[in-house]
Design an enzyme around this catalytic site. Sequence first.
Site, PDB file in Angstrom:
ATOM      1  CG  HIS A 501      -0.910  51.219   2.840  1.00 21.44           C
ATOM      2  ND1 HIS A 501      -0.762  50.160   1.987  1.00 21.44           N
ATOM      3  CD2 HIS A 501      -0.947  52.323   2.056  1.00 21.44           C
ATOM      4  CE1 HIS A 501      -0.712  50.597   0.733  1.00 21.44           C
ATOM      5  NE2 HIS A 501      -0.815  51.910   0.751  1.00 21.44           N
ATOM      6  CD  GLU A 502      -1.263  55.953   2.815  1.00 18.99           C
ATOM      7  OE1 GLU A 502      -0.300  56.458   2.199  1.00 18.99           O
ATOM      8  OE2 GLU A 502      -2.202  55.380   2.241  1.00 18.99           O
ATOM      9  CG  HIS A 508       9.593  53.309  -1.374  1.00 12.42           C
ATOM     10  ND1 HIS A 508       8.720  52.942  -2.378  1.00 12.42           N
ATOM     11  CD2 HIS A 508      10.822  53.013  -1.861  1.00 12.42           C
ATOM     12  CE1 HIS A 508       9.382  52.448  -3.405  1.00 12.42           C
ATOM     13  NE2 HIS A 508      10.668  52.484  -3.109  1.00 12.42           N
TER      14      HIS A 508
END
Length: 717
Positions: A501-502, A508
């Site tokens: 997730h991180e 991004h």
Amino acid sequence: MTPPRMLVLAASLALAIIPAAHAAPAAQAASQAASQVPTMNPLLKASALPLHYPQFDQIRDEHFLPAFQAGMAEELKEIDRIANSKAAPTFENTIVAMERGGRTLHRVHSTFANLVGANTNDKLDAIDREMSPKLAAHSDAIHLNPQLFKRIDALYAKRDKLGLDAESRYLIERYHEDFVLAGAKLSAQDKEKLKRLNGEIATLQTTFTQNVLKEINASALVVDTREELAGMPEAAINAAATAANEKGLKGKYLVPLQNTTGQPPLAELTNPQVRARLMAASLARGSRGGEFDNREVVKKLARLRAEQARLLGYENFAAYSLANQTAKNTANVNKLLAELAKPAVDNARREGADLAAIAGAPVTAADWDFYTDKVRAQRFAFDEKQLKPYFELNNVLVNGVFFAATRLYGITFKERKDLPVYDPDVRVFDVADADGKPLAIFLADLYARPNKQGGAWMNEYVSQSSLLGEKPVVGNHQSIPKPPAGEPTLLTFDEVTTMFHEFGHALHGMFSNVKYPRFSGTSVPRDFVEYPSQVNEMWAVWPEVLANYAKHHQTGAPMPKELLDKITASRKFNKGFATTEYLAASLLDQKWHQLQPDQVPDDVLAFEAAALKEAGVDYALVPPRYRTTYFSHSFSGGYSAGYYAYLWAEKLDAESVLWFKENGGLQRKNGDWFRKTLLSRGGTADAMELFRNFRGRDAAIEPLLERRGLNVQPTKE
């Protein structure tokens, strides 16, 4: 991620400033302070290291305060030149000039805020307390400067006639909205009221943040005997003994807490009394009296935020906070949470009945994780303990997280040991693009420390911008317990998922390909920012990826296929609990921030109980993921009235996972499309427009309901 995590740590520092009425003397004082700054202060100029990576080996605590003062003075001079220019406002001499400005303060602030979150100490905490209201005042001096806003407003009015490209035109719109939301249209008298409120809020947010960390350390469970920790792995018991010894508790055992209501050892401890003590210690944080009690802080924050929102023309703080989010308003958020509450709790109650059946007696919240593992073992013939030997930290990172990114996007990673770090456990990697050219630098700070905020998050030390010629330097943080020396770091499946997730947030930031700093990387609406990171979780269980990293830490043997299949089969297991604990916290966040100033209660815990009951999520076996008094997302400022964002973004995520599956999954063509249409675009366009560009349509709700098992009709009791 499955349970919500922190994206960027809710560090108490807000973006900036000194009241406009006092800007000149404040700038003069800051200039005088800047003249006293040691010439060797490494924060006063861009680092000479690759990609301007921070010079952690040269930065000292005492550098920050004078560097902040110098940075604020520099930016105020820049703003003064822009605001009072005799030339007519143009996009270049106003908006672009502001984008180029404030570089010193940005560098100091980003480095400081990240260190306060990841590696704080008493000196940094003191600077944090001192600077929070000053930075809030500094921000007010810019956003409430009437001459500056007059120029921005003039450009906004004729934005369609300036012949700008889409990104530049959108930049004017975002600046205008930022200033209006910050109070630029208020009267002079109301601006002064707003400045006072902003300063008080910034100070209280810092206090809340620091109380949470100190209370976590003060609340660690002390156990007298090794036998009481039966069920925990030997390495964890040894670590508890070491932690107690370091605190002067020789012969005892210290079990640290995480900043969530649930605690990992609850799934392992066989002693129900110890489980109950651990849960009680967790639930009581911030509300048991003493110097770290956050109840008064919460009440003051709720009242001041409500006053702030009313002054700015909004019904309540939640309405104000949602004005520039994709959800738009409180009605939309309330509708989403209310629609999911009943089916989530229905599922949780069925799960609770299963636990009681296998326990042969009523269970409590402290027992949930322990008996959940037993139900999982009965239903799927495996438990979490079987998984951990296959999830060694380095293997998950390199052969899981990095492997998936390489297959999907063509990027590669090379660890380097020559760059300085702020803690010996921090690892640094060069990231090369598919063409071999440098893309970014990535820091992995994965272990828990007493001076590190709990949870997991991504941050940026340097943000990408073609205007400034900057490439990204980003970090991921988790709070994984560090085993004793010589022992392997074996992860829970939740920790594995969190790592993926991180890294979605990191991607991004690293893939950002924008011109203006304002739009870089994760500079998107808060209820959109979790979307790309949640998409990246899908690769944690993608068969090709899972088979590449799920290998026994001693033998190297791959995880047996039948165990891999069981992981996949059990993915909807315990979703009633996961959804209910998250919804309960989200509803609390909204309840607190939809109050009027005169509605703020005297009794924080009574209000919390009543709010949960009213929303229908007062199921005793599933307390909120965060109770009010340690709800850092909500009261430290990062996700105030915005904790719903994880669920809002998951609707987009579930739809996107379908797209990847429909198009062949882990393939470069898919990664390249996701990168081109969404990950590289930062905040350069409306968030939902970016989603539609990627997916080709709006997101439906059905994939989310199916994923969380909320499309199952409840059984009659």
